[in-house]
Enzyme design. Structure first.
Site, mmCIF file in Angstrom:
data_model
loop_
_atom_site.group_PDB
_atom_site.id
_atom_site.type_symbol
_atom_site.label_atom_id
_atom_site.label_comp_id
_atom_site.label_asym_id
_atom_site.label_seq_id
_atom_site.Cartn_x
_atom_site.Cartn_y
_atom_site.Cartn_z
ATOM 1 N N CYS A 28 0.867 -1.173 0.000
ATOM 2 C CA CYS A 28 0.000 0.000 0.000
ATOM 3 C C CYS A 28 0.908 1.229 0.000
ATOM 4 O O CYS A 28 2.111 1.119 0.230
ATOM 5 C CB CYS A 28 -0.899 0.015 1.234
ATOM 6 S SG CYS A 28 -2.285 1.168 1.061
ATOM 7 N N CYS A 38 -0.123 4.146 1.834
ATOM 8 C CA CYS A 38 -0.506 5.079 2.906
ATOM 9 C C CYS A 38 0.555 5.282 3.989
ATOM 10 O O CYS A 38 0.664 6.371 4.534
ATOM 11 C CB CYS A 38 -1.851 4.705 3.513
ATOM 12 S SG CYS A 38 -1.894 3.098 4.304
ATOM 13 N N CYS A 75 -3.743 6.030 0.186
ATOM 14 C CA CYS A 75 -3.302 4.737 -0.322
ATOM 15 C C CYS A 75 -2.948 4.800 -1.817
ATOM 16 O O CYS A 75 -2.508 3.811 -2.400
ATOM 17 C CB CYS A 75 -4.382 3.685 -0.090
ATOM 18 S SG CYS A 75 -4.890 3.583 1.636
ATOM 19 N N LYS A 101 -12.635 -4.352 0.967
ATOM 20 C CA LYS A 101 -12.174 -3.584 2.118
ATOM 21 C C LYS A 101 -13.064 -2.363 2.272
ATOM 22 O O LYS A 101 -13.129 -1.506 1.391
ATOM 23 C CB LYS A 101 -10.725 -3.163 1.893
ATOM 24 C CG LYS A 101 -10.164 -2.315 3.006
ATOM 25 C CD LYS A 101 -8.693 -2.038 2.777
ATOM 26 C CE LYS A 101 -8.134 -1.128 3.832
ATOM 27 N NZ LYS A 101 -6.712 -0.853 3.608
ATOM 28 N N ARG A 158 -4.088 2.987 12.290
ATOM 29 C CA ARG A 158 -3.523 4.187 11.661
ATOM 30 C C ARG A 158 -2.569 4.891 12.609
ATOM 31 O O ARG A 158 -1.605 5.519 12.173
ATOM 32 C CB ARG A 158 -4.650 5.107 11.184
ATOM 33 C CG ARG A 158 -5.361 4.469 10.003
ATOM 34 C CD ARG A 158 -6.442 5.333 9.414
ATOM 35 N NE ARG A 158 -7.191 4.550 8.434
ATOM 36 C CZ ARG A 158 -8.336 4.919 7.908
ATOM 37 N NH1 ARG A 158 -8.879 6.072 8.258
ATOM 38 N NH2 ARG A 158 -8.948 4.146 7.024
ATOM 39 N N ARG A 163 -11.164 7.785 3.393
ATOM 40 C CA ARG A 163 -10.811 6.905 2.281
ATOM 41 C C ARG A 163 -12.053 6.446 1.514
ATOM 42 O O ARG A 163 -12.029 5.411 0.852
ATOM 43 C CB ARG A 163 -10.046 5.691 2.816
ATOM 44 C CG ARG A 163 -8.796 6.007 3.641
ATOM 45 C CD ARG A 163 -7.817 4.848 3.583
ATOM 46 N NE ARG A 163 -6.861 4.808 4.672
ATOM 47 C CZ ARG A 163 -5.783 5.587 4.779
ATOM 48 N NH1 ARG A 163 -5.551 6.509 3.871
ATOM 49 N NH2 ARG A 163 -4.953 5.442 5.794
ATOM 50 N N GLU A 182 -16.459 -6.853 -6.634
ATOM 51 C CA GLU A 182 -15.034 -6.616 -6.355
ATOM 52 C C GLU A 182 -14.279 -7.946 -6.279
ATOM 53 O O GLU A 182 -13.167 -8.075 -6.799
ATOM 54 C CB GLU A 182 -14.863 -5.880 -5.010
ATOM 55 C CG GLU A 182 -15.277 -4.428 -5.016
ATOM 56 C CD GLU A 182 -14.171 -3.498 -5.543
ATOM 57 O OE1 GLU A 182 -13.151 -4.011 -6.030
ATOM 58 O OE2 GLU A 182 -14.362 -2.274 -5.478
ATOM 59 N N LYS A 188 -12.610 -7.384 4.873
ATOM 60 C CA LYS A 188 -12.073 -6.619 5.990
ATOM 61 C C LYS A 188 -12.912 -5.380 6.233
ATOM 62 O O LYS A 188 -13.232 -4.705 5.261
ATOM 63 C CB LYS A 188 -10.635 -6.232 5.625
ATOM 64 C CG LYS A 188 -9.946 -5.326 6.577
ATOM 65 C CD LYS A 188 -8.648 -4.887 5.978
ATOM 66 C CE LYS A 188 -8.099 -3.783 6.862
ATOM 67 N NZ LYS A 188 -6.998 -3.111 6.276
ATOM 68 N N SER A 203 -7.674 -3.825 13.795
ATOM 69 C CA SER A 203 -7.163 -3.221 15.026
ATOM 70 C C SER A 203 -8.271 -2.780 15.986
ATOM 71 O O SER A 203 -8.166 -2.976 17.190
ATOM 72 C CB SER A 203 -6.267 -2.031 14.671
ATOM 73 O OG SER A 203 -6.973 -1.113 13.859
ATOM 74 N N TYR A 251 -4.779 -10.066 15.550
ATOM 75 C CA TYR A 251 -3.728 -9.672 16.489
ATOM 76 C C TYR A 251 -3.756 -10.566 17.729
ATOM 77 O O TYR A 251 -2.812 -10.550 18.514
ATOM 78 C CB TYR A 251 -3.895 -8.204 16.882
ATOM 79 C CG TYR A 251 -3.814 -7.260 15.692
ATOM 80 C CD1 TYR A 251 -2.582 -6.849 15.206
ATOM 81 C CD2 TYR A 251 -4.965 -6.810 15.050
ATOM 82 C CE1 TYR A 251 -2.499 -6.006 14.104
ATOM 83 C CE2 TYR A 251 -4.898 -5.967 13.956
ATOM 84 C CZ TYR A 251 -3.657 -5.571 13.478
ATOM 85 O OH TYR A 251 -3.583 -4.746 12.394
HETATM 86 C C1 PBG Z 1 -3.393 0.037 4.667
HETATM 87 C C2 PBG Z 1 -4.054 -0.846 5.660
HETATM 88 C C3 PBG Z 1 -4.944 -0.519 6.699
HETATM 89 C C4 PBG Z 1 -5.162 -1.677 7.415
HETATM 90 C C5 PBG Z 1 -4.445 -2.686 6.781
HETATM 91 N N1 PBG Z 1 -3.784 -2.163 5.695
HETATM 92 C C6 PBG Z 1 -5.497 0.790 7.135
HETATM 93 C C7 PBG Z 1 -6.394 1.589 6.280
HETATM 94 O O1 PBG Z 1 -6.873 1.182 5.228
HETATM 95 O O2 PBG Z 1 -6.603 2.728 6.685
HETATM 96 C C8 PBG Z 1 -6.009 -1.802 8.654
HETATM 97 C C9 PBG Z 1 -5.658 -2.933 9.563
HETATM 98 C C10 PBG Z 1 -6.194 -2.820 10.941
HETATM 99 O O3 PBG Z 1 -6.984 -1.921 11.284
HETATM 100 O O4 PBG Z 1 -5.836 -3.689 11.759
HETATM 101 N N2 PBG Z 1 -4.185 0.563 3.694
#
Ligand code: PBG
Length: 325
Positions: free
Chosen positions: A118, A120, A128, A193, A203, A218, A234, A249, A275, A314
């Site tokens: 990515c 970002c 991204c 996503k 983040r 985003r 998708e 996700k 997260s 995690y």
């Molecule tokens: C990068 C990315 C993100 C996550 C995984 N890859 C963050 C986003 O899209 O802002 C999130 C993973 C998480 O929250 O554990 N684009």
């Protein structure tokens, strides 16, 4: 009257015998945040229990994960420098590249290394994709993503996992990998996503929130949380473009999406317990509102029941270390 189901709940052993869903350690993926300083260990305030690690402590952590039965690591980098086009993401001396080389050297085929692809974390604006006239520009982002993917394959990554949500990036990455002699590397596409509030703690961990330039969120490239048919579209497009594994996700607010996508495509399906989903459990447990083990098990089984083959969480290490599974 016959009461068959209740008779099958009389003891734990009997419940285990007839349980329909299981979470084997082989389906678990442990994410890691890699720092540029080799011996660094930084606990994350936003994600209690998770540390950002330099290459040396990362090697030790992955070694103990392997002993627990976790054979797959997903790597995110925190680079030393950022610019408008995310060039540090292609730097062979960047944290993820160096970590990948070290991990593959130590653990070879015993460990599958998945690297997130990515822009970002590597762009100064935190988006991204590349910005043009204040908007995220799809097409000019593709060559940068493909170059980052190739550089990670050169470092030894087994699986390339694009999370940017640009259109056409799976094909661009597949073509670039094949062109550079990496036809043997897989693509795990973050195909579905959603633009979610549950990425908040990540983040902070990856220092990747959108900054002043460009859109404030985003939503122009990640999915609208009201849609599910779009998720199927998708997913199908990414399979057509060459994705080997797909991902949905976040996981918990999207169990219906996991089930739909699983029905529609025949490639392995991953779900990412992100997260914010991790942090929610940690905070509940910390407040004494429920036992952490029970919360984690309920979530992991829910996502498997919905149809996910692979769970990125995690909590993987803790679940195995504490023998919850
Ligand atoms: C990068 C990315 C993100 C996550 C995984 N890859 C963050 C986003 O899209 O802002 C999130 C993973 C998480 O929250 O554990 N684009």
């Amino acid at each position: 009257m016959r009461i068959r189901p209740r008779r099958l709940r009389r003891s734990a052993a009997l419940r285990d015998l007839v349980a329909e869903t299981h979470v084997p350690s082989s389906c678990l993926v442990q994410p890691h945040f890699v720092l540029p300083v080799d011996d660094a260990v930084e606990p994350l305030g936003s994600m209690p229990g998770i540390d950002r690690l330099g290459v040396e402590p990362l090697l030790r952590r992955v070694e103990s994960d392997l002993e627990l039965g976790i054979h797959t690591a997903l790597l995110f980098g925190i680079p030393e420098s950022k610019d408008a086009v995310g060039s540090s993401g292609e730097d062979p001396e960047g944290p993820v590249h160096r970590a990948t080389r070290a991990l593959k050297e130590h653990f070879a085929q015993d460990l599958t290394v998945i690297t997130d692809v990515c822009l970002c974390t590597y762009t100064d604006h935190g988006h991204c994709g590349l910005l043009q006239d204040g908007e995220v520009d799809n097409d000019s982002s593709l060559p940068r993503l493909a170059a980052q993917a190739v550089s990670l394959a050169q470092a030894g990554a087994d699986v390339i996992a694009p999370s940017d949500m640009m259109d056409g990036r799976v094909r661009a990455i597949r073509d670039a990998l094949d062109g550079e002699g990496f036809s043997n590397r897989s693509i795990l596409s973050y195909a579905v996503k959603y633009a979610s509030s549950f990425y908040g703690p990540f983040r902070e961990a990856a220092e990747s929130a959108p900054k002043d330039a460009g859109p404030r969120d985003r939503k122009t490239y990640q999915m609208d949380l009201r849609n599910v048919c779009e998720a199927v579209r998708e997913a199908s497009i990414d399979v057509e473009e060459g994705a080997d594994i797909l991902m949905v996700k976040p996981a918990l607010a999207y169990l219906d999406v996991i089930a739909r996508v699983k029905d529609e495509v025949s490639v392995p399906l991953a779900a990412y317990l992100v997260s914010g989903e991790y942090a929610a459990i940690e905070l509940m447990a910390r407040e004494g509102l429920a036992a952490k083990s029970a919360l984690v098990l309920e979530h992991l089984h829910a996502v498997r029941r919905a149809g996910a083959d692979i769970l990125i969480t995690y909590h993987a290490r803790e679940a195995l270390r504490e023998a919850w599974l």
